[in-house]
Scaffold this active site. Structure first.
Site, short mmCIF file in Angstrom:
data_model
loop_
_atom_site.label_atom_id
_atom_site.label_comp_id
_atom_site.label_asym_id
_atom_site.label_seq_id
_atom_site.Cartn_x
_atom_site.Cartn_y
_atom_site.Cartn_z
N SER A 1 2.90 52.16 82.48
CA SER A 1 2.21 52.20 83.77
C SER A 1 1.76 53.62 84.08
O SER A 1 2.28 54.58 83.52
CB SER A 1 3.15 51.71 84.88
OG SER A 1 2.63 52.03 86.15
N HIS A 2 0.78 53.73 84.99
CA HIS A 2 0.37 55.06 85.47
C HIS A 2 1.47 55.72 86.29
O HIS A 2 1.46 56.92 86.49
CB HIS A 2 -0.87 54.93 86.34
CG HIS A 2 -2.14 54.78 85.57
ND1 HIS A 2 -2.39 53.73 84.73
CD2 HIS A 2 -3.23 55.59 85.49
CE1 HIS A 2 -3.58 53.88 84.18
NE2 HIS A 2 -4.11 54.99 84.62
N SER A 3 2.39 54.92 86.79
CA SER A 3 3.42 55.43 87.69
C SER A 3 4.81 55.22 87.08
O SER A 3 5.14 54.13 86.62
CB SER A 3 3.33 54.69 89.03
OG SER A 3 4.58 54.64 89.67
#
Lengths: 248, 213
Positions: free
Chosen positions: A14-16
Site C-alpha cells: 500500500s501507499h500507506s
C-alpha cells in the site's frame, strides 16, 4: 522452532504503512495460520511505495519455499510490485503472483483460502473473486424466512438424496449472527472437506459471500452440498451454527 | 563517432543537475494534475544515483552497467509511479546497451528499449497524457535521424527536440492513465509532468553527447 505457516503467504503493498498494517491485521484475524507481510509507505514513513520494502517483504513471504500472492492498492503500488517481480530470481519469481483484486476484501478472501490449505491458484482465485462481492451488496438481506423450523441434517444419517446432494439447515443462535469471525470459521472448516457447499445460495468456501448474506440471529441457513464428503461438511456446518460458534 | 561509458556517466550527472534545477517546475506541474511529488522524487532519485556512481571503486565497463545502476537506484529511491516507470525504462535500456560504445543504431536500440519499458509498465499508449507522449516521437525522430546517417549526438539531439514537442503536445490532452485520470476533463490545459521530465532527461543525453563530440 520457527512457526509453521500455510503454504501460501500474502504480501500487502500500500501507499500507506498504516493501511498495509491494518489490512494485514484484519486478514490475519481471520487467517491466523497465514504469513501476511505488510509493505506500506516509503522507508521514511511517507506516502508512496518503496521498491526495497516490497522486495524485502516478498523475500520474507516466499522464504522456506512458500508461494506468495501480492495484493496492491493504487497504481504505482502495482507498478512497484511488478518491477520487484521482474527483477526477482527465477526460482522465487515463479512462486509469486500479483492479484488483480480489491485490497482489503482480496486480502481477507485470499487469507482465508490460504489458511484452509489452498494452493497458489486457489488463493489467487479467491482474491480475484473478491471483487465480485461488491455487486449487489445490501447488508441485512439474509434469508430470514422460515426461522424456527427444526434444525439439522435432513434425512436419515445425512445420506445423499438421489442426485447425490446432501441438504441441511440450522438456525443462527449467536447474538451477532453470521458476522466476520463466524463466517471465517465456517469457510475455514468447510475448506477441509472434499465438497462443494452452498449456504443460502452463497459459496460456503468464501468468507466474503457468507458475510454478504447478512444472516442474523434467528435466521435459518439452508445448506446444500455435493461431493464425496458432502454429508460430513453439512454435519460440521450445522453443528457449528447450533453451537453458536462458541459465542453468546 | 560513438558514445562510451564516460558519456553515460556525464548523462547521469547532467540528468541529476537538470531535474534538480527544474524540481519546483515539476512539483508545480504534478501538483496541478497529480499528487505533487514528481519533482521531489526525481531529484532525490538522481542524487542517489550520483552518490552510488561516485562510490564505485572503478568505472563500469559497459554503458549498460551505468544504466542498470540508474534503474535499480531509481526503483528503490523514487516513490510514486516515476520509480518503477523510469526504473523499468532504464533497465530495458541497460539490456540493449551491453557494450562499451554506442553507434547511432545502438542509440536507437537504447531509446526503443526505454520506450518499451515505459509502455509495458504503465500500460499506456500514445495520446494518454503520459511519458509515452514524449518518448514515442523521440524514438521516431531518432530512427529517422539514424536512417539518414546522422552520428549518435545528432540522433539524440533529434530525439530531444521531438520529446520537447511531444511534451508540449500533452497540454490539450485528457489524462486517462495514472493519478491525473481522476481529474478527467480538468486535466486539460496542463503539461504532463512525466512527459516534461522525460524531455529533460533526453535533453541531458543530447547535451552530454554534444559535449563529447
Amino acid at each position: 522452532m520457527a512457526r509453521r505457516w500455510a503454504q501460501v503467504a500474502l504480501v500487502l503493498v500500500s501507499h500507506s504503512r498504516a493501511l498495509a498494517e491494518g489490512a494485514a491485521e484484519v486478514a490475519g484475524q481471520m487467517a491466523p495460520g497465514v504469513l501476511i507481510v505488510p509493505a506500506g509507505g516509503l522507508d521514511d514513513g511517507g506516502i508512496g511505495t518503496s521498491y526495497a520494502r516490497v522486495e524485502q517483504a516478498v523475500a520474507q513471504a516466499g522464504a522456506d519455499g512458500r508461494a506468495v500472492v501480492v495484493l496492491t492498492d493504487l497504481g504505482s503500488a502495482v507498478m512497484t510490485a511488478e518491477s520487484v517481480l521482474d527483477m526477482a530470481d527465477a526460482d522465487l519469481g515463479e512462486r509469486v503472483r500479483l492479484a488483480d483484486a480489491p485490497f482489503v476484501e482480496g486480502a481477507v478472501a485470499a487469507g482465508v483460502t490460504a489458511h484452509g490449505g489452498g494452493d497458489l491458484a486457489a488463493v489467487l482465485a479467491s482474491a480475484h473473486d473478491a471483487g465480485g462481492t461488491f455487486a449487489g451488496w445490501a447488508p441485512g438481506q439474509g434469508d430470514a424466512a422460515a426461522a424456527g423450523t427444526a434444525a439439522g441434517v435432513d434425512g436419515d444419517a445425512a445420506r445423499p438424496d438421489a442426485d447425490g446432494v446432501v441438504r441441511g439447515s440450522a438456525v443462527l443462535r449467536n447474538r451477532l449472527g453470521l458476522h466476520a469471525r463466524p463466517a471465517a470459521v465456517l469457510a475455514r472448516a468447510l475448506a477441509a472437506y472434499d465438497a462443494r457447499v452452498r449456504v443460502n445460495g452463497a459459496n460456503g468456501a468464501s468468507v466474503l459471500e457468507l458475510m454478504k448474506l447478512g444472516a442474523q440471529q434467528g435466521d435459518r441457513l439452508d445448506v446444500v452440498a455435493e461431493g464425496p464428503q458432502a454429508a460430513d461438511a453439512v454435519q460440521r456446518l450445522v453443528t457449528a451454527v447450533e453451537e453458536g460458534f462458541g459465542e453468546d | 563517432m560513438t558514445l562510451d561509458v564516460a558519456w553515460a556517466l556525464d548523462w547521469v550527472r547532467r540528468s541529476a543537475a537538470t531535474v534538480t534545477e527544474h524540481r519546483d517546475e515539476l512539483v508545480e506541474l504534478d501538483r496541478l494534475i497529480g499528487d505533487g511529488d514528481h519533482g521531489e522524487n526525481l531529484a532525490r532519485g538522481f542524487a542517489a544515483v550520483v552518490g552510488r556512481l561516485e562510490a564505485l571503486p572503478e568505472q563500469p565497463a559497459q554503458v549498460g552497467d551505468v544504466l542498470r545502476l540508474v534503474a535499480t537506484t531509481l526503483m528503490s529511491t523514487v516513490g510514486g509511479a516515476a520509480g518503477p516507470l523510469y526504473g523499468t525504462a532504464y533497465l530495458r535500456a541497460s539490456k540493449a546497451t551491453a557494450t562499451s560504445a554506442l553507434d547511432s543504431d545502438g542509440v536507437v536500440a537504447m531509446l526503443e528499449a526505454a520506450l518499451d519499458g515505459v509502455v509495458t509498465r504503465g500500460r499506456a499508449g500514445a495520446g494518454e497524457k503520459t511519458m509515452v507522449d514524449a518518448w514515442t516521437p523521440a524514438v521516431a525522430a531518432a530512427v529517422e535521424a539514424a536512417d539518414h546517417g546522422a552520428p549518435p549526438s545528432e540522433v539524440l539531439a533529434a530525439a530531444a527536440r521531438a520529446a520537447h514537442d511531444g511534451a508540449e503536445a500533452t497540454v490539450p490532452l485528457v489524462a486517462t492513465k495514472g493519478r491525473a485520470s481522476y481529474l478527467g476533463e480538468r486535466s486539460v490545459g496542463h503539461l504532463d509532468p512525466g512527459a516534461r521530465s522525460s524531455e529533460l532527461l533526453l535533453v541531458a543525453a543530447a547535451e552530454a553527447a554534444a559535449a563529447a563530440d
